[in-house]
Design a protein around this motif. Sequence first.
Motif, short mmCIF file in Angstrom:
data_model
loop_
_atom_site.label_atom_id
_atom_site.label_comp_id
_atom_site.label_asym_id
_atom_site.label_seq_id
_atom_site.Cartn_x
_atom_site.Cartn_y
_atom_site.Cartn_z
N ALA A 174 0.82 -1.21 0.00
CA ALA A 174 0.00 0.00 0.00
C ALA A 174 0.86 1.26 0.00
O ALA A 174 0.53 2.25 -0.66
N SER A 189 0.91 4.28 -2.83
CA SER A 189 0.59 5.67 -2.46
C SER A 189 1.75 6.63 -2.70
O SER A 189 1.53 7.84 -2.77
N PHE A 210 -3.66 -1.64 -9.49
CA PHE A 210 -4.50 -1.28 -8.35
C PHE A 210 -5.98 -1.54 -8.66
O PHE A 210 -6.73 -1.99 -7.78
N VAL A 218 -8.61 -3.94 -6.58
CA VAL A 218 -9.97 -3.54 -6.19
C VAL A 218 -10.98 -4.55 -6.72
O VAL A 218 -11.95 -4.91 -6.04
N MET A 236 -11.51 -7.60 -4.59
CA MET A 236 -12.34 -7.43 -3.40
C MET A 236 -13.77 -7.88 -3.64
O MET A 236 -14.48 -8.24 -2.70
N TRP A 245 -8.22 -6.16 0.29
CA TRP A 245 -8.91 -5.05 0.95
C TRP A 245 -7.98 -4.26 1.88
O TRP A 245 -8.14 -3.05 2.04
N PHE A 260 -6.03 -1.83 -0.31
CA PHE A 260 -6.91 -0.71 -0.65
C PHE A 260 -7.09 0.21 0.55
O PHE A 260 -7.01 1.45 0.43
N ARG A 307 -3.64 1.94 1.45
CA ARG A 307 -3.23 2.89 0.40
C ARG A 307 -3.95 4.21 0.57
O ARG A 307 -3.35 5.29 0.48
N ASN A 308 -5.26 4.16 0.83
CA ASN A 308 -6.01 5.38 1.07
C ASN A 308 -5.54 6.08 2.34
O ASN A 308 -5.47 7.32 2.39
N TRP A 363 -11.30 4.11 4.48
CA TRP A 363 -12.04 3.46 3.42
C TRP A 363 -12.62 4.46 2.42
O TRP A 363 -12.67 4.22 1.23
N GLU A 418 -9.97 9.01 -0.72
CA GLU A 418 -9.01 8.60 -1.75
C GLU A 418 -8.38 9.85 -2.35
O GLU A 418 -9.07 10.78 -2.73
#
Length: 282
Positions: A98, A102, A113, A117, A120, A158, A161, A164-165, A278, A281
């Motif tokens: 992650a 980023s 990426f 996603v 998921m 997940w 994801f 990373r955010n 979550w 972004e």
Amino acid sequence: MKVPPRYKIKSYLLSNLIAWTVAVIWLLPFIGVFMASIRPYKEIVSGWWHIHPLTITLENYMKAFYHPMFPISTGLKNSLIVAIPSTVIPILTASLAAYAFSRYSFPIKNYLFAFIVFLMALPQQMTVVPLYFLLRDLKLLNTFTGIILVHSAWGLAWIIFFMRNYFSMLPRDIEEAAKIDGATDFQVFYKIVLPIAIPGIVSAAILQFTWVWSDFFLALVFLQDPSKYVATQRLPLLRGQYFVDWGILTAASIMVMAVPLLVYAIFQKYYIAGMVGWSTEK
């Protein structure tokens, strides 16, 4: 336009009424299970809401914990053996991936990426057959190692994801200053980024632990030895074939539920950071 105080009071009362109504509806089944777990069988067969007579006892918990055939104590131990490594392994691995997503640019980054996603949304039912044969060929079927690897792999998408955010929200000024002072990328990650990202990491770890703890489907497919059954597998076996002792069954259910509920209660503040991770972004 100024809102009249009377309108504010009505809105406040209405929102509280809706919140309390939803809370009571949600808690009612749990209250029923809990009341059945602390009362003798003869008092709950006519309905747990009958409080005359009311005898409080922990005998059901003792019987479930030390059940002669399927003790829930062994199931709780097996669940911990599976859940803890299945949380630590993907958290460490996914955090590195992650951070790379980023902070760095590399070929097909966006496509890769997007593929993560997409994973998921992949149903577990579509993967169990090839995973079953893969674990069988690797001699990992019906082992804790095998199901730990499955849970770890399933959680990677997940968590990448999620983290990373979260990493995208962190300021980069400190990292750039550390690199100017001669710090390597790994030193920046382990000594600067990870301490700052502790709330997000803990939040992701709690969610992963809770989902692994509550899993029944994957354990049912990959764990076939009764001595290795996790807690969720042992619960249905306590109901018996000809007679269902609801006191024992509900007591075991409360003990299984207690672990994730305790985790939620202790680390509740981290879920706010988790929801931000979550939904935000960069």
